[in-house]
Design a protein around this motif. Structure first.
Motif, PDB file in Angstrom:
ATOM      1  N   ALA A 153       0.797  -1.302   0.034  1.00 53.63           N
ATOM      2  CA  ALA A 153       0.043  -0.064   0.120  1.00 53.63           C
ATOM      3  C   ALA A 153       0.831   1.024  -0.030  1.00 53.63           C
ATOM      4  N   ALA A 154       2.155   1.264   0.658  1.00 56.25           N
ATOM      5  CA  ALA A 154       2.818   2.417   0.673  1.00 56.25           C
ATOM      6  C   ALA A 154       3.623   2.671  -0.554  1.00 56.25           C
ATOM      7  N   VAL A 155       3.579   1.665  -1.338  1.00 59.02           N
ATOM      8  CA  VAL A 155       4.436   1.802  -2.646  1.00 59.02           C
ATOM      9  C   VAL A 155       3.301   2.367  -3.529  1.00 59.02           C
ATOM     10  N   ILE A 156       2.143   1.798  -3.421  1.00 61.55           N
ATOM     11  CA  ILE A 156       1.038   2.758  -4.250  1.00 61.55           C
ATOM     12  C   ILE A 156       0.834   3.902  -4.085  1.00 61.55           C
ATOM     13  N   ASP A 157       0.941   4.315  -2.605  1.00 63.61           N
ATOM     14  CA  ASP A 157       0.876   5.691  -2.220  1.00 63.61           C
ATOM     15  C   ASP A 157       1.736   6.607  -2.689  1.00 63.61           C
ATOM     16  N   GLU A 158       3.069   5.976  -2.648  1.00 60.09           N
ATOM     17  CA  GLU A 158       4.123   6.674  -3.466  1.00 60.09           C
ATOM     18  C   GLU A 158       3.929   6.966  -4.850  1.00 60.09           C
ATOM     19  N   MET A 159       3.488   6.111  -5.363  1.00 61.75           N
ATOM     20  CA  MET A 159       3.191   6.185  -7.042  1.00 61.75           C
ATOM     21  C   MET A 159       2.276   7.295  -6.991  1.00 61.75           C
ATOM     22  N   LYS A 160       0.857   7.473  -6.328  1.00 58.20           N
ATOM     23  CA  LYS A 160      -0.022   8.383  -6.319  1.00 58.20           C
ATOM     24  C   LYS A 160       0.712   9.641  -6.213  1.00 58.20           C
ATOM     25  N   LYS A 161       1.587   9.760  -5.091  1.00 62.33           N
ATOM     26  CA  LYS A 161       2.048  11.036  -4.704  1.00 62.33           C
ATOM     27  C   LYS A 161       2.858  11.734  -5.874  1.00 62.33           C
ATOM     28  N   SER A 162       3.554  10.456  -6.707  1.00 63.54           N
ATOM     29  CA  SER A 162       4.640  10.997  -7.584  1.00 63.54           C
ATOM     30  C   SER A 162       3.819  11.709  -8.917  1.00 63.54           C
ATOM     31  N   GLY A 163       2.456  11.548  -8.888  1.00 63.30           N
ATOM     32  CA  GLY A 163       1.914  11.940 -10.119  1.00 63.30           C
ATOM     33  C   GLY A 163       2.167  11.468 -11.379  1.00 63.30           C
ATOM     34  N   LEU A 164       2.924  10.353 -11.382  1.00 62.99           N
ATOM     35  CA  LEU A 164       3.056   9.854 -12.607  1.00 62.99           C
ATOM     36  C   LEU A 164       1.999   9.198 -13.364  1.00 62.99           C
TER      37      LEU A 164
END
Lengths: 597, 359
Positions: A153-164
């Protein structure tokens, strides 16, 4: 690792390799052996530098001296002068088109100056077949970080935050897409890498796969961990044999190192990766067609919903991203989402790789931050228009995209701005057109492509693009009728509205945007029976200016259909009925008496 | 099944969860025109005739593939929808030969129906020479004709072959305008896996596939469907024999995919669908015959059965029950075969029972 006093990096991307790079590499090895330098200087085959037009490219480090168009016969001189005596071989340096100056160092070349190479940071810098070189550049660090320190979940959160956002063309937020697949119930899930890059002239994904295959593999593994998938497929078009070969080597090496397989890094995470070669269908780049193709069925898109995140490959939850998207993932994890999100515009973060082609001085692969203007891409990175002709348009997004004109030169490139202007980001094809390009002919070129590649399933795409192509063809042949413009507009809009997948849904874009910005060119073809750019053969007329003609007979002698008559030293005449408009007379006239118009 | 509430064309409807917009509309008496859709086949979404608009959704949706969801507000006949349907239809009509006069499907052609409904006579976009003539008529087999020039590529034949016949003998081939439905590359249909069950012919919405045997036997409106059970084997497939009301003769045989009584659920084999010519054969026996010397004479059923009973009784009395054997047919139903063995065992007292499927 042994230490060397210099490294000779020889590009082995498809462009440079077909230009003779492997022979250059052999020549370097031989010459260095002759001089006894093989223990001091290491020769490395790397991925693509992006400046394919000037290949084969050789970069000598530590200085970063950039040699272009190197032939095996040049190697002895480079070894003798540069590597032995420390003198740069000036004649092989890249000549910068704007200043006409020779540029010595990689970093000083304007083509690279405006670029921001993140995804391409390893391309041209490491040996893609050597996993150790990837690891030494922080490779597989992101995977380790995810598996050991982060929850899925933290990985997905990081991807969301990146805005990629998806780099394949759709621009869907990657983190959100991963979230859907992760939330989808099922004990078996798949991740897929879409490497079926098919836009004419586009080679972003090929260069990444050839130059940095482990980045894509690592990205997919991180995605697999985040979404709960233990199996992945890379769907790569068979027309990319080198990319497939490097992927095979990379998968083999990663498996040997325990980075692929079972209990990866002792964390209990399992991941296997397969390569599926495409069979030459453009439409298989569409995700549902791609999955059908992996399943062994005919590559035809199917209706969504259900979306792949719910029901994808073999009915299991599946996530598909393209090569460039996956390659961004390890960088985001290592450098942090904030670092990535700091680049770009409000809604489009990070960088985008474009294949810059057409009538610019520097063609090739460029990675630029989102928000860069088209002017910067065309005139600074691209070095302006060849022959300093007048800029006419850029076709962005390949056959699904549209053309942008003068008024868009200062447009900050991102997903929203391009869509609003009638083009799309697409996978990143960027074709520059000058005053010598006929826009009707350009639209026809793209429609020929989409019609040929339509899977034939849905009516608007199969029948509609054919009818639009018929109309464009007759316009370029001087047989257009006044109603044709309205027909094109009507059909274009209806095909967009009614098609099953994005191939049909975007196929009319080149026609609709050229009609929007260059309607007068269509009208010139239809009403005046003239092609303003002088491209459409049927509308051309060659004639001889009798005042200029000196009667040298050269035109008559070179005419393949003998349609030019006239006595020696007297003005000649072209028989218009017989003329096939090949232009041989014009090419051969020593005094410029042949006129095209 | 959970129930869903939605609104179609301003009318509140309820549907079952998992239904498509099309199914929900049909269940509530709302008509949406279709071409590639067939109730017996999986949704395909190819023809784009069933497009509808749903509020809050910027795209037109194919009602045949899109699940209806709670609170969905659907419009099936807005100007945008009608225009898209017309455009799609006119694009089909660009290449479709307008030979309706002589077409076998005239009167049951679904393309005609859609054109009629939308008020489209011909295509605005058709240019001289556009009509499809690229395919030769394929009529090498005795059962059906393929006229691919008329094919609208709805894919029903492909789906019925894969989903009901389970042969997957044909599929899409080629791309773009050159797409066509074919058996594996290069082989004619006669050398393919096709078993000529004819289900593809039945589901073809146009005249691209038609029964050879039906040619000239009657227009759709001349025909009356007679429900019957196939007499070829013991499976007991339900068939519809389409009889010309004027001539009293069979035109063709079809099946009903939605009949609740049909244990074959619409499937058929080559015999059931195509081998009915014996019905009208001059050689067919219609009355019992009794041998007298070297000749036969016609007799009534009563007379013939009395004679059989008498002769069987004679044999039994003279030679015992086991001098008799009863031979039945796999073409009889289970019930008929059951009755015959009871006759053999209980009436005649022998276990000598067999049937032709042993051969």
């Amino acid at each position: 690792m042994a230490l060397y006093r210099a490294h000779v990096l020889i590009c082995h991307g498809t462009g440079c390799a077909s230009g003779g790079a492997p022979k250059v590499l052999e020549a370097f090895k031989e010459e260095l052996a002759k001089k006894g330098l093989e223990k001091e200087i290491l020769v490395i085959a790397t991925g693509c530098h992006g400046m394919c037009e000037f290949g084969p490219i050789v970069v000598v480090y530590p200085e970063g001296t950039f040699y272009s168009q190197v032939k095996p016969s040049d190697v002895a001189e480079i070894v003798e002068e540069h590597l032995y005596k420390g003198r740069i071989v000036t004649r092989l340096l890249y000549k910068e088109p704007l200043s006409a100056q020779k540029v010595c160092h990689y970093k000083d070349i304007p083509f690279y100056g405006k670029q921001h190479r993140i995804v391409l940071s390893n391309c041209g810098y490491i040996n893609p077949d050597n996993i150790d070189e990837y690891i030494s550049r922080d490779g597989y660090q992101a995977l380790g970080k995810c598996l050991v320190e982060m929850t899925p979940a933290a990985v997905i959160d990081e991807m969301k935050k990146s805005g990629l956002r998806g780099r394949g063309g759709g621009g869907f937020p990657t983190g959100m897409k991963w979230g859907f697949c992760a939330a989808s119930p099922g004990d078996k899930k798949y991740v897929i890498c879409n490497a079926d890059e098919g836009d004419p002239g586009a080679f972003m994904d090929r260069s990444i796969l050839e130059g940095d295959p482990h980045a894509v593999i690592e990205g997919m593994m991180i995605g697999g961990y985040a979404m709960g998938a233990d199996e992945g497929y890379i769907y790569c078009r068979a027309e990319y044999p080198l990319a497939i070969k490097r992927l095979q080597t990379a998968i083999k090496n990663a498996t040997e190192y325990g980075l692929l397989g079972e209990d990866i890094l002792g964390t209990g995470f399992n991941f296997t990766l397969h390569i599926k070669e495409g069979a030459g269908a453009f439409v298989c780049g569409e995700e549902t067609a791609l999955m059908a193709s992996i399943e062994g069925q005919r590559g035809m898109p199917r209706a969504r919903p259900p979306f792949p995140a719910v029901k994808g490959l073999w009915g299991k939850p599946t996530n598909i991203n393209n090569v460039e998207t996956w390659a961004n993932v390890p960088r985001i994890i290592v450098q942090g989402a904030e670092c990535f999100a700091a680049m770009g515009t409000e809604k489009s973060k990070g960088t985008k790789v474009f294949a810059l082609t057409g009538k610019v001085k520097n063609t090739g692969l460029v990675e630029v931050p989102m928000g860069i203007t088209i002017r910067e891409i065309v005139f600074e990175i691209g070095g302006g228009i060849i022959g300093d002709k007048k800029f006419k348009a850029v076709q962005i997004g390949g056959p699904s995209g549209g053309c942008l004109v003068d008024e868009h030169l200062d447009l900050a490139v991102d997903y929203e701005s391009l869509t609003a202007a009638g083009a799309i980001m697409g996978s990143g094809g960027l074709v520059v057109l000058d005053e010598g390009n006929c826009m009707v002919d350009t639209a026809k070129f793209f429609l020929e492509f989409t019609q040929r590649e339509s899977c034939g399933k849905c009516v608007p795409c199969r029948e509609g693009t054919k009818k639009m192509l018929d109309i464009l063809t007759r316009i370029t042949e001087g047989k257009g009728v006044p109603e044709d413009i309205d027909r094109l507009l009507y059909l274009g809009n209806q095909i967009k509205d009614a098609s099953l997948c994005a191939l049909g849904g975007t196929a009319p874009n080149p026609v609709l945007t050229t009609l929007k910005y260059f309607r007068h060119e269509y009208e010139a073809h239809i009403f005046d029976k003239k092609c303003p750019a002088g491209v459409c053969q049927s509308l051309l007329r060659y004639s001889i200016n009798t005042e200029k003609c000196i009667g040298c007979t050269k035109c008559a002698r070179n005419c393949p259909v003998s349609c030019i008559s006239g006595k020696v030293k007297e003005p000649h005449v072209i028989d218009q009925d017989k003329c096939i408009k090949c232009g041989a007379c014009m090419d051969n006239c020593p005094v410029g008496a042949v006129v095209k118009g | 099944m959970a129930s869903i509430k939605a609104i179609i064309n301003g009318k509140s409807i309820t549907a079952e969860s998992g239904m498509t917009i099309l199914q929900a509309a049909r269940a509530n008496g709302i008509h949406i025109p279709t071409l590639c859709d067939h109730p017996a086949l999986s949704p395909f979404g190819a023809c784009r005739i069933c497009l509808v608009e749903a509020e809050k959704n910027p795209k037109l949706l194919t009602s045949c593939t899109t699940p209806i969801t709670e609170g969905m507000i659907v419009h099936t006949n807005t100007p945008r929808v009608i225009e898209a349907r017309k455009a799609v239809l006119e694009l089909i009509l660009v290449r479709h030969p307008l030979e309706c006069f002589s077409c076998a499907s005239n009167g049951k052609c679904e393309l005609q129906d859609v054109a009629y409904e939308l008020g489209v006579k011909d295509s605005r976009f058709a240019d001289p020479g556009d009509t499809n003539t690229s395919h030769k008529l394929e009529d090498a087999n005795p059962f059906y004709v393929r006229d691919l020039n008329k094919c609208i590529l709805c894919g029903r034949c492909v789906r019925v072959c894969e989903e009901h016949a389970i042969y997957h003998a044909i599929d899409f081939q080629g791309r773009g305008i050159h797409t066509s439905i074919q058996p594996p590359v290069g082989s004619p249909i006669e050398e393919s896996d096709c078993v000529f069950c004819g289900q593809c012919v039945q589901v073809c919405p146009v005249g691209a596939l038609f029964e050879k045997t039906a040619a000239g036997q009657g227009r759709p409106w001349d025909l009356e469907k007679v429900k019957t059970v196939c007499s070829y084997c013991g499976v007991g497939c339900e068939l519809e024999v389409n009889v010309n009301k004027k001539t009293g003769k069979i035109a063709n045989v079809t099946t009903n995919y939605s009949s609740p009584t049909a244990l074959n659920k619409g499937r058929s084999c080559v015999k059931g669908r195509f081998a009915w010519q014996f019905v009208h054969s001059e050689d067919r026996l219609t009355t019992p015959l009794i041998r007298e010397g070297d000749t036969f004479r016609k007799a009534s059923w009563d007379e013939a059965l009395s004679l059989v009973a008498e002769k069987l009784g004679e044999v039994k009395t003279k030679h015992g029950s086991d001098a008799l054997g009863f031979f039945s047919s796999a073409r009889c139903t289970n019930e008929e075969n059951y009755l015959m063995q009871r006759l053999a065992r209980e009436v005649m007292g022998t276990n000598n029972v067999d049937h032709c499927a042993h051969l």
